[in-house]
Scaffold this motif. Structure first.
Motif, PDB file in Angstrom:
ATOM      1  N   GLY A  99       0.782  -1.217   0.000  1.00  0.00           N
ATOM      2  CA  GLY A  99       0.000   0.000   0.000  1.00  0.00           C
ATOM      3  C   GLY A  99       0.819   1.275   0.000  1.00  0.00           C
ATOM      4  N   SER A 100       0.206   2.338  -0.561  1.00  0.00           N
ATOM      5  CA  SER A 100       0.868   3.642  -0.624  1.00  0.00           C
ATOM      6  C   SER A 100       0.035   4.756   0.001  1.00  0.00           C
ATOM      7  CB  SER A 100       1.174   4.012  -2.079  1.00  0.00           C
ATOM      8  OG  SER A 100      -0.025   4.168  -2.826  1.00  0.00           O
ATOM      9  N   MET A 101      -1.184   4.449   0.440  1.00  0.00           N
ATOM     10  CA  MET A 101      -2.037   5.471   1.054  1.00  0.00           C
ATOM     11  C   MET A 101      -1.652   5.650   2.518  1.00  0.00           C
ATOM     12  SD  MET A 101      -4.266   6.661  -1.159  1.00  0.00           S
ATOM     13  CE  MET A 101      -4.947   6.223  -2.757  1.00  0.00           C
ATOM     14  N   ALA A 102      -0.437   6.129   2.731  1.00  0.00           N
ATOM     15  CA  ALA A 102       0.110   6.298   4.074  1.00  0.00           C
ATOM     16  C   ALA A 102       1.110   7.436   4.048  1.00  0.00           C
ATOM     17  CB  ALA A 102       0.783   5.011   4.544  1.00  0.00           C
ATOM     18  N   GLU A 103       1.451   7.933   5.228  1.00  0.00           N
ATOM     19  CA  GLU A 103       2.352   9.075   5.292  1.00  0.00           C
ATOM     20  C   GLU A 103       3.781   8.717   4.893  1.00  0.00           C
ATOM     21  OE1 GLU A 103       0.565  12.105   8.557  1.00  0.00           O
ATOM     22  OE2 GLU A 103       1.345  10.216   9.378  1.00  0.00           O
ATOM     23  N   TYR A 104       4.152   7.451   5.003  1.00  0.00           N
ATOM     24  CA  TYR A 104       5.498   7.014   4.632  1.00  0.00           C
ATOM     25  C   TYR A 104       5.433   5.650   3.952  1.00  0.00           C
ATOM     26  CZ  TYR A 104       7.095  10.633   7.875  1.00  0.00           C
ATOM     27  OH  TYR A 104       7.315  11.830   8.509  1.00  0.00           O
ATOM     28  N   VAL A 105       6.356   5.416   3.011  1.00  0.00           N
ATOM     29  CA  VAL A 105       6.541   4.096   2.423  1.00  0.00           C
ATOM     30  C   VAL A 105       8.029   3.770   2.408  1.00  0.00           C
ATOM     31  CG1 VAL A 105       4.474   4.215   0.971  1.00  0.00           C
ATOM     32  CG2 VAL A 105       6.666   4.962   0.050  1.00  0.00           C
ATOM     33  N   ALA A 106       8.343   2.506   2.641  1.00  0.00           N
ATOM     34  CA  ALA A 106       9.698   1.991   2.474  1.00  0.00           C
ATOM     35  C   ALA A 106       9.751   1.290   1.124  1.00  0.00           C
ATOM     36  CB  ALA A 106      10.050   1.030   3.604  1.00  0.00           C
ATOM     37  N   ILE A 107      10.752   1.601   0.329  1.00  0.00           N
ATOM     38  CA  ILE A 107      10.751   1.139  -1.057  1.00  0.00           C
ATOM     39  C   ILE A 107      12.176   0.934  -1.535  1.00  0.00           C
ATOM     40  CG2 ILE A 107      10.755   3.503  -1.999  1.00  0.00           C
ATOM     41  CD1 ILE A 107       8.568   0.762  -3.469  1.00  0.00           C
ATOM     42  N   SER A 108      12.362  -0.019  -2.448  1.00  0.00           N
ATOM     43  CA  SER A 108      13.654  -0.205  -3.096  1.00  0.00           C
ATOM     44  C   SER A 108      13.922   0.958  -4.050  1.00  0.00           C
ATOM     45  CB  SER A 108      13.658  -1.524  -3.871  1.00  0.00           C
ATOM     46  OG  SER A 108      14.737  -1.581  -4.780  1.00  0.00           O
ATOM     47  N   PRO A 109      15.146   1.440  -4.131  1.00  0.00           N
ATOM     48  CA  PRO A 109      15.440   2.551  -5.055  1.00  0.00           C
ATOM     49  C   PRO A 109      15.211   2.187  -6.515  1.00  0.00           C
ATOM     50  CG  PRO A 109      17.462   1.663  -4.111  1.00  0.00           C
ATOM     51  CD  PRO A 109      16.332   1.039  -3.350  1.00  0.00           C
ATOM     52  N   GLU A 110      15.171   0.886  -6.838  1.00  0.00           N
ATOM     53  CA  GLU A 110      14.899   0.471  -8.217  1.00  0.00           C
ATOM     54  C   GLU A 110      13.440   0.694  -8.613  1.00  0.00           C
ATOM     55  OE1 GLU A 110      16.570  -1.561  -6.057  1.00  0.00           O
ATOM     56  OE2 GLU A 110      18.561  -1.132  -6.899  1.00  0.00           O
ATOM     57  N   LYS A 111      12.599   1.021  -7.628  1.00  0.00           N
ATOM     58  CA  LYS A 111      11.179   1.199  -7.896  1.00  0.00           C
ATOM     59  C   LYS A 111      10.740   2.666  -7.795  1.00  0.00           C
ATOM     60  CE  LYS A 111      10.475  -3.076  -8.701  1.00  0.00           C
ATOM     61  NZ  LYS A 111      10.195  -3.505 -10.104  1.00  0.00           N
ATOM     62  N   ILE A 112      11.708   3.571  -7.753  1.00  0.00           N
ATOM     63  CA  ILE A 112      11.387   4.995  -7.743  1.00  0.00           C
ATOM     64  C   ILE A 112      12.193   5.702  -8.825  1.00  0.00           C
ATOM     65  CG2 ILE A 112      10.785   5.074  -5.290  1.00  0.00           C
ATOM     66  CD1 ILE A 112      13.552   6.284  -4.746  1.00  0.00           C
ATOM     67  N   GLY A 113      11.746   6.900  -9.166  1.00  0.00           N
ATOM     68  CA  GLY A 113      12.469   7.739 -10.115  1.00  0.00           C
ATOM     69  C   GLY A 113      12.255   9.194  -9.752  1.00  0.00           C
ATOM     70  N   PRO A 114      13.006  10.092 -10.365  1.00  0.00           N
ATOM     71  CA  PRO A 114      12.843  11.522 -10.080  1.00  0.00           C
ATOM     72  C   PRO A 114      11.488  12.018 -10.566  1.00  0.00           C
ATOM     73  CG  PRO A 114      14.297  11.198 -11.967  1.00  0.00           C
ATOM     74  CD  PRO A 114      14.036   9.838 -11.398  1.00  0.00           C
ATOM     75  N   ALA A 115      10.747  12.708  -9.697  1.00  0.00           N
ATOM     76  CA  ALA A 115       9.448  13.256 -10.095  1.00  0.00           C
ATOM     77  C   ALA A 115       9.650  14.462 -10.999  1.00  0.00           C
ATOM     78  CB  ALA A 115       8.652  13.647  -8.854  1.00  0.00           C
ATOM     79  N   PRO A 116       8.709  14.737 -11.898  1.00  0.00           N
ATOM     80  CA  PRO A 116       8.845  15.892 -12.801  1.00  0.00           C
ATOM     81  C   PRO A 116       8.989  17.200 -12.027  1.00  0.00           C
ATOM     82  CG  PRO A 116       7.043  14.457 -13.503  1.00  0.00           C
ATOM     83  CD  PRO A 116       7.478  13.974 -12.163  1.00  0.00           C
ATOM     84  N   GLN A 117       9.995  17.969 -12.388  1.00  0.00           N
ATOM     85  CA  GLN A 117      10.261  19.222 -11.687  1.00  0.00           C
ATOM     86  C   GLN A 117       9.271  20.321 -12.049  1.00  0.00           C
ATOM     87  OE1 GLN A 117      12.593  19.783  -9.252  1.00  0.00           O
ATOM     88  NE2 GLN A 117      12.883  17.560  -9.314  1.00  0.00           N
ATOM     89  N   ASN A 118       8.599  20.201 -13.183  1.00  0.00           N
ATOM     90  CA  ASN A 118       7.682  21.249 -13.631  1.00  0.00           C
ATOM     91  C   ASN A 118       6.265  21.062 -13.113  1.00  0.00           C
ATOM     92  OD1 ASN A 118       7.452  18.934 -15.297  1.00  0.00           O
ATOM     93  ND2 ASN A 118       6.470  20.148 -16.905  1.00  0.00           N
TER      94      ASN A 118
END
Length: 318
Positions: A99-118
């Motif tokens: 789940g992701s509907m929480a104030e914090y998540v623990a995640i592998s760095p392979e499953k995240i990326g930089p969010a769009p800056q704009n």
């Protein structure tokens, strides 16, 4: 940090079973990062999970949480992690059971990326699930080519609204099926043709090189619209008749050239980074229907079930 707020449910059922409770902040391993979540979105699979239609996956242990996608800020980095720093704005996808509907998540760095800056994180999250699904469906599974005719079912929804934009980006002639009140909306996203799915007979649609199906129903009938060598990608199945839906997909792989491909997305950093580039280049734009506070998670589920959505119902977490 000890506890955090999260959307939970103690039994399967309607949106009313959802509530916001307190659970421990996840402890990260040396190979993980901790992300403070600012935004998440409501996806169709979560509705099915909450209703108990995915029990083989979600099990019978409660409480359970919901949500798969998230956008936020890295607040802790595991000792073995490189390339990610505290303060980075990131987006990613979590497993349904976690789940992701929480104030914090623990995640592998392979499953995240930089969010769009704009984009704000509330805007960005509206693109994540639909964007990664659309790129995988159109580029990797359908191998769509410029000039090909592409039909998108459910073109105004969370996946369809981004698939229209990705289809145009890849050079397709996009025909969008949506409800009557959403036809101008999908035209504004770039659809070459927008047709009312309730009143347009299949016989008037013509043939297509690629079909992206976000509805999961009547797949055999829509498969008949494929040109020879055409490809249909199903990003969902009929949750009310899952075995029949899977049987249709299997039969299509055994008989004839017009095959239905089904997949479950599992985006990695490379795909998330590519989607960020599309957003920052202006190739795709946010598709937010409504922003709900976390305390209104049941209202958000109820709204998505009611249909007629334009893009995403977004949840503001922090």
């Amino acid at each position: 940090m000890s506890d955090m707020r999260a959307a939970l449910f103690d039994r399967y059922g309607p949106p009313e079973v959802l509530y916001v409770g307190s659970v421990p902040v996840p402890a990260i391993t040396p190979e993980q990062v901790l992300v403070r979540v600012h935004a998440a979105s409501v996806n169709g699979g979560e509705l099915a999970g909450r209703a108990g239609k995915l029990r083989l996956v979600t099990g019978r242990s409660f409480p359970q949480t919901c949500g798969v996608d998230f956008a936020g800020e890295v607040v802790e980095v595991g000792a073995s992690v490189t390339g990610v720093r505290e303060g980075d704005r990131v987006w990613g996808v979590q497993r349904l059971k976690t789940g992701s509907m929480a104030e914090y998540v623990a995640i592998s760095p392979e499953k995240i990326g930089p969010a769009p800056q704009n984009l704000t994180l509330l805007e960005a999250i509206s693109l994540l699930a639909g964007g990664t699904t659309s790129v995988t469906a159109l580029r990797d599974h359908a191998a769509i080519k410029p000039g090909e005719r592409l039909l998108i079912r459910g073109a105004s929804g969370g996946v369809g609204s981004v698939a229209v934009q990705i289809g145009k980006l890849f050079g397709a002639h996009v025909v969008a099926l949506a409800g009557a009140k959403n036809l101008d909306f999908v035209r504004g996203l770039g659809a070459d043709e927008a047709l009312d799915y309730r009143t347009t007979p299949l016989s008037r649609l013509g043939t297509f090189d690629v079909i992206v199906d976000t509805a999961g129903t009547q797949q055999s009938r829509f498969r008949s619209l494929l040109a020879p060598g055409g490809r249909m990608v199903a990003v969902t199945i009929d949750i009310n008749r899952p075995l029949a839906g899977l049987a249709t997909i299997l039969a299509s792989t055994l008989h004839g050239s017009r095959r239905i491909r089904f997949f479950s997305g599992n985006p990695d950093t490379a795909l998330l980074t590519e989607l960020t580039r599309y957003a920052e280049n202006g190739d795709i734009v946010p598709v937010v229907d409504t922003v709900h506070p976390l305390d209104s998670i049941a209202d958000a589920h109820r709204a998505l079930e009611a249909g007629g959505v334009r893009g995403k119902h977004v949840i503001q977490i922090t």
